[in-house]
Design an enzyme around this catalytic site. Structure first.
Site, PDB file in Angstrom:
ATOM      1  N   GLY A  86     -58.827 -37.624  43.952  1.00 36.05           N
ATOM      2  CA  GLY A  86     -59.373 -35.850  43.651  1.00 36.05           C
ATOM      3  C   GLY A  86     -60.335 -35.649  45.197  1.00 36.05           C
ATOM      4  N   ASP A 147     -61.792 -35.699  34.670  1.00 34.01           N
ATOM      5  CA  ASP A 147     -62.684 -35.991  32.635  1.00 34.01           C
ATOM      6  C   ASP A 147     -61.862 -36.174  32.627  1.00 34.01           C
ATOM      7  OD1 ASP A 147     -64.940 -36.587  34.258  1.00 34.01           O
ATOM      8  OD2 ASP A 147     -65.204 -34.205  34.671  1.00 34.01           O
ATOM      9  N   HIS A 171     -69.084 -39.185  37.119  1.00 37.59           N
ATOM     10  CA  HIS A 171     -70.156 -38.167  35.657  1.00 37.59           C
ATOM     11  C   HIS A 171     -70.624 -38.945  34.543  1.00 37.59           C
ATOM     12  CE1 HIS A 171     -71.197 -34.494  34.615  1.00 37.59           C
ATOM     13  NE2 HIS A 171     -69.291 -33.717  34.583  1.00 37.59           N
ATOM     14  N   ASP A 255     -75.813 -31.270  35.043  1.00 38.00           N
ATOM     15  CA  ASP A 255     -74.534 -31.504  35.644  1.00 38.00           C
ATOM     16  C   ASP A 255     -73.379 -30.099  35.292  1.00 38.00           C
ATOM     17  OD1 ASP A 255     -73.002 -32.178  38.050  1.00 38.00           O
ATOM     18  OD2 ASP A 255     -71.090 -31.500  35.915  1.00 38.00           O
ATOM     19  N   GLU A 259     -73.652 -25.638  36.384  1.00 39.15           N
ATOM     20  CA  GLU A 259     -72.067 -25.466  37.210  1.00 39.15           C
ATOM     21  C   GLU A 259     -72.152 -23.956  36.195  1.00 39.15           C
ATOM     22  OE1 GLU A 259     -69.519 -28.781  37.356  1.00 39.15           O
ATOM     23  OE2 GLU A 259     -68.991 -28.148  35.412  1.00 39.15           O
TER      24      GLU A 259
HETATM   25  N1  LIG Z   1     -65.395 -32.580  41.988  1.00 44.28           N
HETATM   26  C1  LIG Z   1     -66.735 -32.352  42.470  1.00 44.28           C
HETATM   27  O1  LIG Z   1     -67.425 -31.585  42.912  1.00 44.28           O
HETATM   28  C2  LIG Z   1     -67.202 -33.713  42.046  1.00 44.28           C
HETATM   29  C3  LIG Z   1     -68.900 -33.725  41.911  1.00 44.28           C
HETATM   30  C4  LIG Z   1     -68.998 -34.592  41.294  1.00 44.28           C
HETATM   31  C5  LIG Z   1     -68.331 -35.706  40.521  1.00 44.28           C
HETATM   32  N2  LIG Z   1     -67.292 -35.625  40.096  1.00 44.28           N
HETATM   33  C6  LIG Z   1     -66.913 -36.247  39.464  1.00 44.28           C
HETATM   34  O2  LIG Z   1     -65.422 -37.407  39.934  1.00 44.28           O
HETATM   35  C7  LIG Z   1     -64.507 -37.346  39.327  1.00 44.28           C
HETATM   36  C8  LIG Z   1     -62.885 -37.190  40.188  1.00 44.28           C
HETATM   37  O3  LIG Z   1     -63.600 -36.063  39.809  1.00 44.28           O
HETATM   38  P1  LIG Z   1     -62.081 -35.307  40.854  1.00 44.28           P
HETATM   39  O4  LIG Z   1     -62.988 -33.141  41.473  1.00 44.28           O
HETATM   40  O5  LIG Z   1     -62.213 -35.581  42.523  1.00 44.28           O
HETATM   41  O6  LIG Z   1     -61.040 -35.303  40.488  1.00 44.28           O
HETATM   42  P2  LIG Z   1     -59.529 -33.952  40.367  1.00 44.28           P
HETATM   43  O7  LIG Z   1     -59.927 -33.657  41.103  1.00 44.28           O
HETATM   44  O8  LIG Z   1     -60.168 -33.303  39.155  1.00 44.28           O
HETATM   45  O9  LIG Z   1     -58.537 -35.002  39.146  1.00 44.28           O
HETATM   46  C9  LIG Z   1     -58.688 -36.246  40.344  1.00 44.28           C
HETATM   47  C10 LIG Z   1     -57.526 -37.389  40.159  1.00 44.28           C
HETATM   48  O10 LIG Z   1     -57.100 -37.119  38.718  1.00 44.28           O
HETATM   49  C11 LIG Z   1     -55.658 -37.247  38.837  1.00 44.28           C
HETATM   50  N3  LIG Z   1     -55.258 -37.420  37.647  1.00 44.28           N
HETATM   51  C12 LIG Z   1     -55.198 -36.278  36.809  1.00 44.28           C
HETATM   52  N4  LIG Z   1     -54.675 -36.528  35.845  1.00 44.28           N
HETATM   53  C13 LIG Z   1     -53.983 -37.896  35.587  1.00 44.28           C
HETATM   54  C14 LIG Z   1     -53.149 -38.097  35.434  1.00 44.28           C
HETATM   55  N5  LIG Z   1     -52.922 -37.585  33.604  1.00 44.28           N
HETATM   56  N6  LIG Z   1     -53.074 -39.466  35.098  1.00 44.28           N
HETATM   57  C15 LIG Z   1     -52.852 -39.635  36.636  1.00 44.28           C
HETATM   58  N7  LIG Z   1     -53.615 -39.526  37.230  1.00 44.28           N
HETATM   59  C16 LIG Z   1     -54.376 -38.187  36.979  1.00 44.28           C
HETATM   60  C17 LIG Z   1     -55.564 -36.575  39.785  1.00 44.28           C
HETATM   61  O11 LIG Z   1     -53.929 -37.646  40.448  1.00 44.28           O
HETATM   62  P3  LIG Z   1     -52.622 -36.995  40.645  1.00 44.28           P
HETATM   63  O12 LIG Z   1     -52.907 -36.037  41.911  1.00 44.28           O
HETATM   64  O13 LIG Z   1     -51.671 -37.776  40.667  1.00 44.28           O
HETATM   65  O14 LIG Z   1     -52.358 -35.200  39.653  1.00 44.28           O
HETATM   66  C18 LIG Z   1     -56.349 -36.595  40.870  1.00 44.28           C
HETATM   67  O15 LIG Z   1     -56.044 -38.292  41.763  1.00 44.28           O
HETATM   68  C19 LIG Z   1     -64.770 -36.505  38.319  1.00 44.28           C
HETATM   69  O16 LIG Z   1     -65.300 -37.833  36.464  1.00 44.28           O
HETATM   70  C20 LIG Z   1     -65.381 -35.153  38.101  1.00 44.28           C
HETATM   71  O17 LIG Z   1     -66.453 -34.869  37.324  1.00 44.28           O
HETATM   72  C21 LIG Z   1     -66.621 -34.449  40.845  1.00 44.28           C
END
Ligand SMILES: NC(=O)c1ccc[n+]([C@@H]2O[C@H](COP(=O)([O-])OP(=O)(O)OC[C@H]3O[C@@H](n4cnc5c(N)ncnc54)[C@H](OP(=O)(O)O)[C@@H]3O)[C@@H](O)[C@H]2O)c1
Length: 399
Positions: A86, A147, A171, A255, A259
């Site tokens: 993601g 998450d 996170h 966090d 948000e």
């Molecule tokens: N986004 C931010 O701004 C941010 C900032 C700091 C920290 N974080 C943390 O970083 C981490 C990742 O966040 P993100 O925003 O990058 O996550 P995200 O976009 O919500 O999801 C990331 C990944 O999860 C996979 N996924 C979701 N459901 C799944 C399932 N049931 N089985 C297998 N794969 C699954 C997705 O794959 P598919 O494409 O195949 O669905 C995608 O590759 C989290 O802990 C978040 O809290 C995020």
């Protein structure tokens, strides 16, 4: 009126650099379409230091603590498995790859992330694997699944979290709310965190432009005695600018609080309230939007980011200054009880329960679409589209 005076006074008083920043579209961070590994050299000077944050001393870690050759040497015997592609998985994996670290990606086969990863040069069977395969190969497991998926897939992932490996999160969510997520790592692995303070696409675009997003680091479990050192090295390797210390719990509390507060929930609530009062009193949509969102995002917020609110208060028209000094306390008093409720809701786990429960509902995607459409269909954001289309740079680019 006050804001017209304010803008005029500002334009007169601000430094040339700030004026030129004003001329550019705010927050114009480009997400790089191509990467430049060979030429890329983000490392710069300065080192570990204790900084004074308004009277409190804190230790920060900067890129120069880990110049690129040292970073590459540090991870030379490791395979870093980024699980999830993601925004964070993508940004961190690409930055690691550009930094010359041995990194592979693990995502579910043929999903959206799988296809995206292939389009960005990850090769199935070489650098792109299923989540289980990548977890098996990695010495560092960077758990960057969503998450909710961190909870849902923990039983699948945990057999690969074996002695000597390092488990990493961005996170504190899964670990802190373990009663709800079930994520309880074995006792023989280091468990560390590096949480970029912004989205993965910003992490990426700043890195590509030689800059860096700030991140917090934390240690949950230190088996080797090197967990903190690993968190610092990884924090720098994923492209952070500087690192400050926290705990898993403090990271997730601040966090979730932030948000729901000023970053997303509170700012939108305040935009709406101000816009609606102007509209109720006969102001046109363009006036209401310009006085509420456009002036904030295009003029004042960039200046506050650059110079601070103290500077802003000292560098505006007398009329605006008097009004702001008189009214900020009233807004503070109104917001304080809401913020206190919010913090409690975060600490008790109520926010997390709601997020996980909602996410688990089979029709959540559809009901979410309805909620989001309501926002994009609302007058304020429809007005915003028109206002943005009238910015000279957008008018010119249409030609
Ligand atoms: N986004 C931010 O701004 C941010 C900032 C700091 C920290 N974080 C943390 O970083 C981490 C990742 O966040 P993100 O925003 O990058 O996550 P995200 O976009 O919500 O999801 C990331 C990944 O999860 C996979 N996924 C979701 N459901 C799944 C399932 N049931 N089985 C297998 N794969 C699954 C997705 O794959 P598919 O494409 O195949 O669905 C995608 O590759 C989290 O802990 C978040 O809290 C995020």
């Amino acid at each position: 009126m006050a804001s017209r005076n304010l803008a005029r006074t500002l334009l007169r008083s601000i430094a040339p650099a700030a004026r030129s920043a004003l001329a550019k579209p705010a927050f114009a961070l480009r997400v790089a379409s191509s990467i430049r590994p060979a030429a890329f050299s983000p490392m710069q000077t300065r080192g570990i230091k204790t900084m004074d944050f308004g009277g409190t001393k804190e230790t920060v870690y900067e890129r120069s603590d880990m110049p690129l050759p040292k970073l590459q040497a540090y991870f030379k015997n490791d395979t870093l498995s980024v699980l999830g592609y993601g925004p964070q998985g993508r940004g961190q994996a690409l930055n690691l790859r550009d930094n010359g670290i041995n990194v592979i990606v693990g995502v579910r086969k043929d999903g959206r992330s799988w296809k995206k990863a292939i389009s960005e040069g990850w090769v199935p069977g070489k650098t792109l694997f299923s989540i289980e395969e990548a977890a098996d190969k990695g010495t560092y497991l960077l758990n960057l699944l969503s998450d909710a998926a961190q909870r849902d897939l923990w039983k699948t992932l945990s057999p690969y979290v074996t002695a000597g490996k390092t488990l990493y999160f961005s996170h504190g969510f899964a670990i802190t709310y373990k009663d709800q997520t079930g994520v309880i790592p074995p006792k023989d692995v280091d468990v560390i965190l590096c949480a970029p303070k912004g989205s993965g696409s910003t992490l990426r675009s700043l890195f590509v432009n030689g800059k860096g997003l700030n991140s917090s680091i934390a240690v949950f479990q230190d088996v080797t005695g090197k967990a903190k050192e690993k968190a610092i090295a990884l924090g720098i390797a994923i492209g952070s600018g500087y690192l400050y210390e926290t705990t898993f719990q403090k990271e997730v509390f601040s966090d979730l609080f932030g948000e729901r507060g000023i970053l997303m929930g509170a700012i939108y609530g305040m935009f709406r309230a101000q816009y609606d009062v102007l509209r109720e009193n006969g102001h046109s949509p363009s006036e209401a939007f310009n006085e509420t969102v456009e002036e904030a995002t295009q003029s004042l917020i960039p200046l506050i980011g650059e110079n601070g609110m103290d500077w802003m208060y000292a560098n505006c028209s007398v009329t605006a200054q008097r009004g702001a000094l008189d009214w900020h306390q009233k807004f503070y008093d109104a917001a304080m009880p809401v913020y206190k409720d919010l913090y409690k809701s975060v600490v008790t786990g109520a926010e997390v329960k709601r997020a996980l429960d909602k996410n688990s509902q089979p029709d959540y995607r559809e009901s979410l679409e309805v909620e989001l459409k309501e926002i994009s269909d609302s007058e304020i954001w429809r007005s915003g589209k028109t206002v943005r289309s009238l910015r000279p740079e957008n008018v010119e680019s249409d030609k």
